[in-house]
Enzyme design. Structure first.
Site, PDB file in Angstrom:
ATOM      1  N   GLY A 326       0.834  -1.198   0.000  1.00 12.13           N
ATOM      2  CA  GLY A 326       0.000   0.000   0.000  1.00 12.13           C
ATOM      3  C   GLY A 326       0.866   1.244   0.000  1.00 12.13           C
ATOM      4  CD  GLU A 327       4.130   2.658   3.053  1.00 13.22           C
ATOM      5  OE1 GLU A 327       5.008   3.247   2.383  1.00 13.22           O
ATOM      6  OE2 GLU A 327       4.397   1.970   4.054  1.00 13.22           O
ATOM      7  N   GLY A 328       0.763   3.759  -1.652  1.00 14.50           N
ATOM      8  CA  GLY A 328       0.957   4.391  -2.950  1.00 14.50           C
ATOM      9  C   GLY A 328       2.242   3.958  -3.626  1.00 14.50           C
TER      10      GLY A 328
END
Length: 360
Positions: A326-328
Site C-alpha cells: 500500500g502507501e501508494g
C-alpha cells in the site's frame, strides 16, 4: 447542521481525435504496437489532455505534459481492527503517519526517486499526530465504527469527506498539477476494501478477502467471518455507492473516492495504486462512470481479489511486482512509465522526420 450532498460533473474524454492521435503514434519510427502498453497509455493521456478545454492544438501538434505530479496518501483507522484482522494493531497507523512525515517510509523513498511531491492526509486516525509538520488535517473522526457491529460512519460524513477531498484537489489544480496519485495507510483497511468489493460486485466474501500484509490462516478465518457479518448486518442499507461507503468504508477510502472524482472533474490524470485504492476507484465509477476515462491503474498487487476487481473495471495495470504494502508505492513506481509514454509521444521521430521508409 447536516452536510449537503456533494455531486460531481465529469465529462467523458473526447474520442473524436482518436484517429489522428493513433496515426501520430503509429508513424513513430517503430513497427505499429511495438511499444505495447505504453502506446495505449499515450492514447489515454492524449485523450484526456485533448478533452481539457484549454487544449486547442490538433493532436499532431499537441505536446503532452505531466505537471507537478503529486502523491496523496490518505490515512484512517478502522473499528474492525480491534478484532485482530491485521498483523499489526491500530497504533501502527499513527506511527506510520509519523514515519511518512519524517520521510522514512517506502513511499517517501520512491517519491523522492521518481519526482512525486508527497502529501499525507489524516482522514481520521485514532489519535492525531501533533507537533509534526507535513500532515494535513482532514479528520472525519477518530476511526470508523466496527463494520460488523455498526455502520462505519453516517451518510453525511461521506459527503463531508467528499467536500474535503474536492477542496484538496482544487488546491493542487490551481497550482498547475495535472496528475495525482493515490495511496493509503490504515490498519484494517483491506477488510473494508474487501467488504466494499463484495457489496458492489455481488461476490462471495471468500473471493474478495486476502491476507493483507501477511496474516496467518487463523486470522484470515476471523477476517472472513467478520466481513460476512458486516455484509449481513448492512444488507438492507446497501442501496447505492455512498451507502456502501457509509456502512463498510473507511475515512481514507471515502476521501480517496472523492478526490478521484474531483480530479476527473478537473480533467486531471489519476493514478490508482493497489487493492484499497482500487476499491475507492470501484466506488467512484459507480457514482460517476465517466471517471474511468481518467484512471491509470499502476499495478496488480499480491492481494487476493485485486485481479478480479481490475478485470471488473476493464483495467490493465502497468506493473505486476507482487507488492502488498500500500502507501501508494506501486503508483509511485509507475510514474516513470507514464512519463515514458509522454516522452515517446512528444519526442520520438516520425518516419518522415527520420527519412526512414514507413513500416505501417
Amino acid at each position: 447542521m447536516s452536510q449537503s450532498a456533494v455531486s460531481f460533473q465529469i465529462s467523458p474524454v473526447s474520442k473524436t481525435q482518436d484517429p489522428l492521435i493513433q496515426q501520430k503514434i503509429d508513424l513513430k519510427t517503430k513497427p505499429p504496437g511495438a511499444l505495447g502498453q505504453l502506446e495505449s497509455l499515450a492514447l489515454q493521456i492524449a485523450r484526456v489532455q485533448a478533452t481539457d478545454s484549454q487544449q486547442t492544438d490538433q493532436p499532431q501538434n499537441t505536446v503532452l505534459k505531466i505537471v507537478h505530479p503529486t502523491m496523496l496518501v490518505f490515512a484512517g483507522d478502522h473499528g474492525i481492527a480491534a478484532e485482530g484482522v491485521s498483523i499489526a494493531p491500530s497504533e501502527v497507523t499513527r506511527q506510520m503517519v509519523q514515519n511518512f512525515a519524517h520521510g522514512g517510509a517506502a513511499i517517501n523513498v520512491f517519491c523522492r526517486q521518481v519526482g512525486f511531491t508527497l502529501e499525507v492526509i489524516d482522514c481520521g486516525i485514532l489519535t492525531p499526530v501533533e507537533g509534526v509538520e507535513g500532515i494535513i488535517d482532514q479528520r472525519l473522526g477518530a476511526g470508523t465504527g466496527a463494520i460488523h457491529l455498526e455502520p462505519a460512519m453516517a451518510l453525511e460524513t461521506v459527503d463531508k469527506g467528499f467536500a474535503m477531498a474536492r477542496d484538496l484537489i482544487e488546491r493542487h489544480h490551481q497550482a498547475g498539477c495535472n496528475l495525482v496519485a493515490f495511496g493509503e495507510m490504515g490498519i484494517g483497511n483491506t477488510s473494508a476494501a474487501a467488504a466494499i468489493m463484495a457489496a458492489i460486485m455481488q461476490l462471495d466474501v471468500i473471493d474478495c478477502v486476502g491476507r493483507g500484509t501477511g496474516i496467518n490462516s487463523e486470522t484470515l478465518e476471523r477476517k472472513l467471518m467478520l466481513i460476512e457479518l458486516a455484509l449481513l448486518l448492512h444488507q438492507s442499507a446497501l442501496t447505492g455507492p455512498k451507502s456502501v461507503l457509509a456502512c463498510l468504508g473507511g475515512f481514507e477510502i471515502v476521501q480517496m473516492t472523492g478526490a478521484m472524482l474531483a480530479a476527473a472533474e478537473r480533467k486531471m490524470l489519476v493514478v490508482v495504486d493497489g487493492f484499497i485504492a482500487t476499491a475507492a476507484a470501484l466506488v467512484a465509477v459507480q457514482i460517476a462512470p465517466n471517471v474511468r476515462d481518467y484512471l491509470i491503474f499502476a499495478h496488480q498487487s499480491d492481494e487476493q481479489g485485486h485481479q478480479r476487481m481490475l478485470e471488473f473495471l476493464q483495467a490493465k495495470p502497468l506493473l505486476s511486482l507482487g507488492l502488498r504494502l500500500g502507501e501508494g508505492t506501486g503508483a509511485a513506481l509507475a510514474l516513470p512509465l507514464i512519463q515514458a509514454s509522454v516522452n515517446f509521444y512528444n519526442q520520438m521521430a516520425s518516419f518522415s522526420d527520420a527519412g526512414i521508409e514507413a513500416v505501417v
